[in-house]
Design an enzyme around this catalytic site. Sequence first.
Site, PDB file in Angstrom:
ATOM      1  N   ARG A   1       0.767  -0.941  -0.354  1.00 21.35           N
ATOM      2  CA  ARG A   1       0.122   0.166   0.352  1.00 21.35           C
ATOM      3  C   ARG A   1       0.636   0.953  -0.026  1.00 21.35           C
ATOM      4  O   ARG A   1       0.386   1.366  -0.732  1.00 21.35           O
ATOM      5  CB  ARG A   1      -0.840   0.021   0.865  1.00 21.35           C
ATOM      6  CG  ARG A   1      -1.959  -1.323   0.910  1.00 21.35           C
ATOM      7  CD  ARG A   1      -3.058  -0.852   2.533  1.00 21.35           C
ATOM      8  NE  ARG A   1      -3.751  -2.384   1.502  1.00 21.35           N
ATOM      9  CZ  ARG A   1      -3.769  -3.238   2.960  1.00 21.35           C
ATOM     10  NH1 ARG A   1      -3.088  -3.325   3.878  1.00 21.35           N
ATOM     11  NH2 ARG A   1      -4.947  -4.372   2.346  1.00 21.35           N
TER      12      ARG A   1
ATOM     13  N   ARG B   1     -12.421  -8.422   9.537  1.00 23.31           N
ATOM     14  CA  ARG B   1     -11.393  -9.843   8.781  1.00 23.31           C
ATOM     15  C   ARG B   1     -11.284 -10.772   9.597  1.00 23.31           C
ATOM     16  O   ARG B   1     -11.362 -11.819  10.037  1.00 23.31           O
ATOM     17  CB  ARG B   1     -10.463  -9.558   7.671  1.00 23.31           C
ATOM     18  CG  ARG B   1     -10.787  -8.932   6.481  1.00 23.31           C
ATOM     19  CD  ARG B   1      -9.715  -8.220   6.101  1.00 23.31           C
ATOM     20  NE  ARG B   1     -10.100  -8.306   4.685  1.00 23.31           N
ATOM     21  CZ  ARG B   1      -9.516  -7.383   3.493  1.00 23.31           C
ATOM     22  NH1 ARG B   1      -8.492  -6.857   4.050  1.00 23.31           N
ATOM     23  NH2 ARG B   1      -9.700  -7.204   2.387  1.00 23.31           N
TER      24      ARG B   1
ATOM     25  N   HIS C   1      -3.135   0.337   8.559  1.00 20.08           N
ATOM     26  CA  HIS C   1      -4.244  -0.294   7.038  1.00 20.08           C
ATOM     27  C   HIS C   1      -3.241  -1.087   6.530  1.00 20.08           C
ATOM     28  O   HIS C   1      -2.707  -0.714   5.314  1.00 20.08           O
ATOM     29  CB  HIS C   1      -5.163   0.380   6.800  1.00 20.08           C
ATOM     30  CG  HIS C   1      -5.804  -0.705   5.427  1.00 20.08           C
ATOM     31  ND1 HIS C   1      -6.472  -1.821   5.146  1.00 20.08           N
ATOM     32  CD2 HIS C   1      -5.708  -0.209   4.357  1.00 20.08           C
ATOM     33  CE1 HIS C   1      -7.046  -2.051   4.463  1.00 20.08           C
ATOM     34  NE2 HIS C   1      -6.433  -1.363   3.761  1.00 20.08           N
TER      35      HIS C   1
ATOM     36  N   ASP D   1      -9.647  -4.404   7.962  1.00 12.71           N
ATOM     37  CA  ASP D   1      -9.203  -5.630   9.072  1.00 12.71           C
ATOM     38  C   ASP D   1      -9.795  -6.457   9.866  1.00 12.71           C
ATOM     39  O   ASP D   1      -9.975  -7.311  10.483  1.00 12.71           O
ATOM     40  CB  ASP D   1      -7.691  -5.732   9.161  1.00 12.71           C
ATOM     41  CG  ASP D   1      -7.494  -4.107   7.955  1.00 12.71           C
ATOM     42  OD1 ASP D   1      -6.155  -4.274   8.007  1.00 12.71           O
ATOM     43  OD2 ASP D   1      -7.763  -3.244   7.658  1.00 12.71           O
TER      44      ASP D   1
HETATM   45  P1  NAD Z   1     -10.899   1.876  -9.533  1.00  9.38           P
HETATM   46  O1  NAD Z   1      -9.341   2.288 -10.389  1.00  9.38           O
HETATM   47  O2  NAD Z   1     -11.643   0.728  -9.665  1.00  9.38           O
HETATM   48  O3  NAD Z   1     -10.945   2.703  -9.226  1.00  9.38           O
HETATM   49  C1  NAD Z   1     -10.601   4.560  -9.432  1.00  9.38           C
HETATM   50  C2  NAD Z   1     -11.356   5.538  -9.811  1.00  9.38           C
HETATM   51  O4  NAD Z   1     -10.767   6.427  -8.849  1.00  9.38           O
HETATM   52  C3  NAD Z   1     -11.394   5.249 -11.233  1.00  9.38           C
HETATM   53  O5  NAD Z   1     -12.652   5.075 -11.471  1.00  9.38           O
HETATM   54  C4  NAD Z   1     -10.520   6.395 -11.558  1.00  9.38           C
HETATM   55  O6  NAD Z   1     -11.072   6.812 -12.694  1.00  9.38           O
HETATM   56  C5  NAD Z   1     -11.143   7.473 -10.352  1.00  9.38           C
HETATM   57  N1  NAD Z   1      -9.766   8.706 -10.200  1.00  9.38           N
HETATM   58  C6  NAD Z   1      -8.409   8.016 -10.981  1.00  9.38           C
HETATM   59  N2  NAD Z   1      -8.371   9.771 -10.718  1.00  9.38           N
HETATM   60  C7  NAD Z   1      -8.954  10.499  -9.804  1.00  9.38           C
HETATM   61  C8  NAD Z   1      -9.378  11.537 -10.086  1.00  9.38           C
HETATM   62  N3  NAD Z   1      -8.182  12.643 -10.277  1.00  9.38           N
HETATM   63  N4  NAD Z   1     -10.515  12.311  -9.724  1.00  9.38           N
HETATM   64  C9  NAD Z   1     -11.494  11.422  -9.568  1.00  9.38           C
HETATM   65  N5  NAD Z   1     -11.969  10.347  -9.568  1.00  9.38           N
HETATM   66  C10 NAD Z   1     -10.597   9.359  -9.949  1.00  9.38           C
HETATM   67  O7  NAD Z   1      -9.994   1.171  -7.801  1.00  9.38           O
HETATM   68  P2  NAD Z   1     -10.866   0.228  -6.460  1.00  9.38           P
HETATM   69  O8  NAD Z   1     -10.776  -0.461  -6.578  1.00  9.38           O
HETATM   70  O9  NAD Z   1     -12.045   1.425  -6.596  1.00  9.38           O
HETATM   71  O10 NAD Z   1      -9.859   1.189  -5.159  1.00  9.38           O
HETATM   72  C11 NAD Z   1      -9.754   2.998  -5.616  1.00  9.38           C
HETATM   73  C12 NAD Z   1      -8.778   2.438  -3.405  1.00  9.38           C
HETATM   74  O11 NAD Z   1      -9.705   2.498  -3.092  1.00  9.38           O
HETATM   75  C13 NAD Z   1      -7.400   2.074  -4.455  1.00  9.38           C
HETATM   76  O12 NAD Z   1      -6.855   3.189  -3.841  1.00  9.38           O
HETATM   77  C14 NAD Z   1      -7.087   0.614  -3.493  1.00  9.38           C
HETATM   78  O13 NAD Z   1      -6.205   0.728  -2.259  1.00  9.38           O
HETATM   79  C15 NAD Z   1      -8.244   1.116  -2.058  1.00  9.38           C
HETATM   80  N6  NAD Z   1      -8.943   0.249  -1.434  1.00  9.38           N
HETATM   81  C16 NAD Z   1      -8.912   0.242   0.333  1.00  9.38           C
HETATM   82  C17 NAD Z   1      -9.675  -0.016   1.530  1.00  9.38           C
HETATM   83  C18 NAD Z   1      -9.305  -0.128   2.525  1.00  9.38           C
HETATM   84  O14 NAD Z   1      -9.759  -0.582   3.293  1.00  9.38           O
HETATM   85  N7  NAD Z   1      -9.053   1.027   2.670  1.00  9.38           N
HETATM   86  C19 NAD Z   1      -9.874  -1.059   0.835  1.00  9.38           C
HETATM   87  C20 NAD Z   1     -10.592  -1.610  -0.591  1.00  9.38           C
HETATM   88  C21 NAD Z   1      -8.958  -0.444  -1.797  1.00  9.38           C
END
Ligand code: NAD
Length: 326
Positions: free
Chosen positions: A86, A149, A173, A146
Site C-alpha cells: 500500500r 476480517r 491498515h 481488517d
Molecule cells: P478503481 O481503479 O476501480 O477505481 C478508482 C477510480 O478512481 C477510477 O474510476 C478512476 O477513474 C478514479 N480516479 C482516478 N483519479 C481520479 C481523480 N483525480 N478524480 C476523480 N476520480 C479519479 O479502484 P478501486 O478498486 O475502486 O480502489 C480505489 C481505492 O480504494 C484504491 O486506492 C484501493 O487501494 C483502495 N481500497 C481501500 C481499501 C481500504 O480498506 N481502505 C480496501 C480496498 C481498496
Amino acid sequence: MKVSIIGAGMVGSSIAYATMIKGVAREISIVDINGDLAEGQALDLSHGAPYVHPVRIKGGNDYSLTKNSDVVVITAGRAQKPGETRLQLLKSNAKIISSIVESCLKYSENPIILMVSNPVDVLTWVAWKKSGLPRERIIGSGTTLDTARLRQNIADHCKLDPRSVHAYIIGEHGDSEIASWSTANVGGVPIKEFCNGCLAKGCERDKVFERIFENTRDAAYKIIEKKGATYYGIGLAVARILETIAGDHHSVLTVSSVHEEFRGMRDVPFSVPSVLGKKGIERILPLKLSDDELKGLENSAKVIKAAIESILENREPRAESPRDGK
Ligand code: NAD
C-alpha cells in the site's frame, strides 16, 4: 444525509450500493474523472432504489454535484497491483487526493471527509493537512475492514456469530497492523479464557492466533491475486461508518484519525477503537494493551510517520514495514 463519493470504480460503486441498501443517505453523488463511468454507475444504482429506500443518485465529473455534502468519501486513485504494498501507492495517490479535497471544499463548507483510498492512513493525513478541517472531521476507513476480517476469521474457527466476537486490528491498515489479542473477547469472556475448552482438547492456542492474524493481515493480497481487487468488504465497512455518522449512533469502530500525540510522535494517523457520531470522531478509547502489542502499535505509527516524512521530503518511502516490498 448527503454523501458524495469521489471515485466511481469498484470500491466507490460498492460503497454506494451498500449505502443505498442500508438506507443511510437521502442523496448520493458520485464523481469520477471518468464522467461516463460515474454517470453510468449512478443510473444503474438508482434503478434499484424502488426496492430499497428512497434515495437520489447522481453521477458525473463535475464537483458541483457534491454541493452541500455532509460526508465526502474518497475512493479515487490507483488500486493496489498484485504484490504491491500500500505504501508504494503513496506518491501517485497523494497528489490526486490533494486536488480532490480542494475541489470538494469549493462546494461544501464543513464536510466530514472519509478517506478510503490507499495508503489510507497517510492519505488521511494528506486530507487533514490540505483541508484545514478539525481532526475529528477527517476519518480514514483505517482498519475497520481488517477488524471485520479478524472477527470473521475467529468466528469461523470457533463456530460463532462474528457479531459476538469483539476483537480489533489496530495501527496501520497495512503490513504493520497488529491484533489486540489482550482485549479480544467473546460475549465479554476474554478470548484466552474462551479458548480453555479447546485447549483441553489439544488446540495450540498461540499457533491458532498467529494463523488467524496472518490470514487477516494478508487477506487483501490473497483476494487481489484471485480476483484483482477487493471491494465488497470495504463497501459494507464504509456503509457501516456512514450509518453511525448519519444516525449519530456513537458506535465504536477502528477508524483512522490523526492523533495529536502518541509516544512522542505528533500528528500521526492510525486506527484504534474510536467512538463515532454525526460530528465525526468523538472519543478515542484507551485500550489496555500488552507490552508487545504496545510496541507493535508504536512500530506501526513509525511506519506511517516515515511515509508522511517521505512526502514532506519528496523522496521514496523507506521500506520500514516488515513485509514492505514483498
Ligand atoms: P478503481 O481503479 O476501480 O477505481 C478508482 C477510480 O478512481 C477510477 O474510476 C478512476 O477513474 C478514479 N480516479 C482516478 N483519479 C481520479 C481523480 N483525480 N478524480 C476523480 N476520480 C479519479 O479502484 P478501486 O478498486 O475502486 O480502489 C480505489 C481505492 O480504494 C484504491 O486506492 C484501493 O487501494 C483502495 N481500497 C481501500 C481499501 C481500504 O480498506 N481502505 C480496501 C480496498 C481498496
